[in-house]
Enzyme design. Structure first.
Site, mmCIF file in Angstrom:
data_model
loop_
_atom_site.group_PDB
_atom_site.id
_atom_site.type_symbol
_atom_site.label_atom_id
_atom_site.label_comp_id
_atom_site.label_asym_id
_atom_site.label_seq_id
_atom_site.Cartn_x
_atom_site.Cartn_y
_atom_site.Cartn_z
ATOM 1 N N ARG A 88 50.480 40.630 35.738
ATOM 2 C CA ARG A 88 50.191 41.275 37.022
ATOM 3 C C ARG A 88 51.485 41.647 37.738
ATOM 4 O O ARG A 88 51.561 42.658 38.423
ATOM 5 C CB ARG A 88 49.344 40.346 37.892
ATOM 6 C CG ARG A 88 47.933 40.103 37.360
ATOM 7 C CD ARG A 88 47.151 39.142 38.265
ATOM 8 N NE ARG A 88 45.783 38.948 37.792
ATOM 9 C CZ ARG A 88 45.411 37.998 36.948
ATOM 10 N NH1 ARG A 88 46.319 37.174 36.463
ATOM 11 N NH2 ARG A 88 44.149 37.875 36.573
ATOM 12 N N ASP A 148 39.010 34.164 40.729
ATOM 13 C CA ASP A 148 39.478 33.068 39.876
ATOM 14 C C ASP A 148 38.518 31.885 39.909
ATOM 15 O O ASP A 148 38.275 31.233 38.886
ATOM 16 C CB ASP A 148 40.873 32.620 40.310
ATOM 17 C CG ASP A 148 41.902 33.723 40.198
ATOM 18 O OD1 ASP A 148 41.703 34.629 39.364
ATOM 19 O OD2 ASP A 148 42.893 33.693 40.946
ATOM 20 N N ARG A 151 35.519 32.551 37.740
ATOM 21 C CA ARG A 151 35.868 32.348 36.341
ATOM 22 C C ARG A 151 35.967 30.857 36.008
ATOM 23 O O ARG A 151 35.589 30.426 34.911
ATOM 24 C CB ARG A 151 37.180 33.071 36.031
ATOM 25 C CG ARG A 151 37.014 34.589 36.015
ATOM 26 C CD ARG A 151 38.331 35.336 35.896
ATOM 27 N NE ARG A 151 38.072 36.772 35.684
ATOM 28 C CZ ARG A 151 38.983 37.731 35.839
ATOM 29 N NH1 ARG A 151 40.209 37.411 36.219
ATOM 30 N NH2 ARG A 151 38.670 38.994 35.619
ATOM 31 N N HIS A 175 47.539 34.324 42.314
ATOM 32 C CA HIS A 175 46.624 35.026 41.405
ATOM 33 C C HIS A 175 47.440 35.542 40.226
ATOM 34 O O HIS A 175 47.715 36.739 40.083
ATOM 35 C CB HIS A 175 45.937 36.172 42.154
ATOM 36 C CG HIS A 175 44.943 36.935 41.333
ATOM 37 N ND1 HIS A 175 43.875 36.343 40.721
ATOM 38 C CD2 HIS A 175 44.871 38.265 41.036
ATOM 39 C CE1 HIS A 175 43.174 37.262 40.079
ATOM 40 N NE2 HIS A 175 43.766 38.440 40.252
#
Length: 308
Positions: A88, A148, A151, A175
């Site tokens: 990211r 998150d 998940r 993140h």
């Protein structure tokens, strides 16, 4: 209630769809830089209205921010998505310029809006939005922790062989694949600690699978995921729009909370009509505290790449 979603790609369109289906907004404006793209996505979604039973009006616009004026909540999904093998953080060069321009234009036309940032690297883009918009800190929110945590709960339910409605858990921290801090110490199955059901070794595997959740999907799909990110955004938007006072882990600007300052990172917050109503400080295990501190160091390093 008027909601704007900037970026009519897979995440933005999914976000708009979930918001419309929940039927709490009068209007959703999709905006994109690509000529006709947002208009086409909006038309396609509106043709679902009678089939999915929603009355929310969805309109599209090509880079005309006047159409976003008076938005109560604005969501920024624009930017380049991850490709297989990318972190990211590697998106920062292009996405910082995009998020800066988008944020400034949104606030120009909706000065009282609540801003939700989805673009990656999300914690750093949230920090950038604070620096360029001048909005009060409770009105700028980074989305990552809600995704998150979803998940994490998926992986917990898988390990427990339990219905996901039985499972609760939260991810704080940055993140990123290394920055996420899944809170095993607070994870439960129907109020019973998950450590009562599965081994520490299996729980460590759950943590690792959670942390690479986005990368796993990127490898499989060839690009970033969109259904779960869109659903996560819609949950935050609904909590604000409907003044639900729900707790989500969100990236927020810290000023001493969790012994951290001058960065945006995921921690539990209460979301209501004013955006972030309260930052919730919870007790962490020694390992979780250390992991959060390391995560914060990583976020600050990425923030240092911004030209502020």
């Amino acid at each position: 209630m008027k909601i704007t979603v900037v970026g009519a790609g897979a995440v933005g369109a999914s976000c708009a769809e979930y918001i419309a289906i929940k039927n709490f907004a009068a209007e959703v404006v999709l905006l994109d830089i690509k000529e006709g793209y947002a208009e086409g996505k909006a038309m396609d979604l509106m043709q679902c209205a009678s089939l999915n039973g929603f009355d929310t009006k969805i309109t599209g616009s090509t880079n005309d921010y006047t159409k976003t004026a008076g938005s109560h909540i604005c969501v920024i999904t624009s930017g380049i998505p991850r490709k297989p093998g990318m972190t990211r953080e590697e998106l920062i060069g292009i996405n910082a310029g995009i998020v800066k321009t988008v944020s400034e234009n949104l606030v120009k036309h909706s000065p009282d809006t609540v801003l939700i940032v989805v673009s990656n690297p999300m914690d750093t883009m949230t920090y950038l939005a604070h620096k360029v918009t001048g909005l009060p800190k409770h009105k700028i929110i980074g989305m990552g922790g809600a995704l998150d945590s979803a998940r994490f709960k998926y992986r917990l339910a898988e390990a427990l062989e339990a219905p996901i409605s039985d499972v609760d858990g939260m991810v704080i921290g940055g993140h990123s694949d290394v920055g996420m801090v899944p809170l095993i110490s607070h994870a439960t199955r129907n109020s019973i600690k998950v450590s009562e059901f599965i081994s520490q070794e299996r729980l460590e595997q759950v943590k690792e699978d959670t942390k690479v959740g986005g990368a796993t999907l990127t490898k499989l799909l060839g690009t970033s995921a969109w259904y779960a990110p869109g659903a996560a955004v819609s949950g935050l938007v609904q909590a604000i729009a409907c003044d639900q006072k729900k707790i989500f882990p969100c990236s927020t600007l810290l000023d001493g909370e969790y012994e951290l300052s001058d960065l945006c990172i995921g921690v539990p917050v209460v979301l209501g009509a004013n955006g972030i109503e309260n930052i919730v400080e919870i007790e962490l295990s020694t390992a979780e505290k250390e992991h959060l501190q390391k995560s914060a160091e990583g976020v600050k390093k990425t923030n240092g790449l911004l030209n502020l």
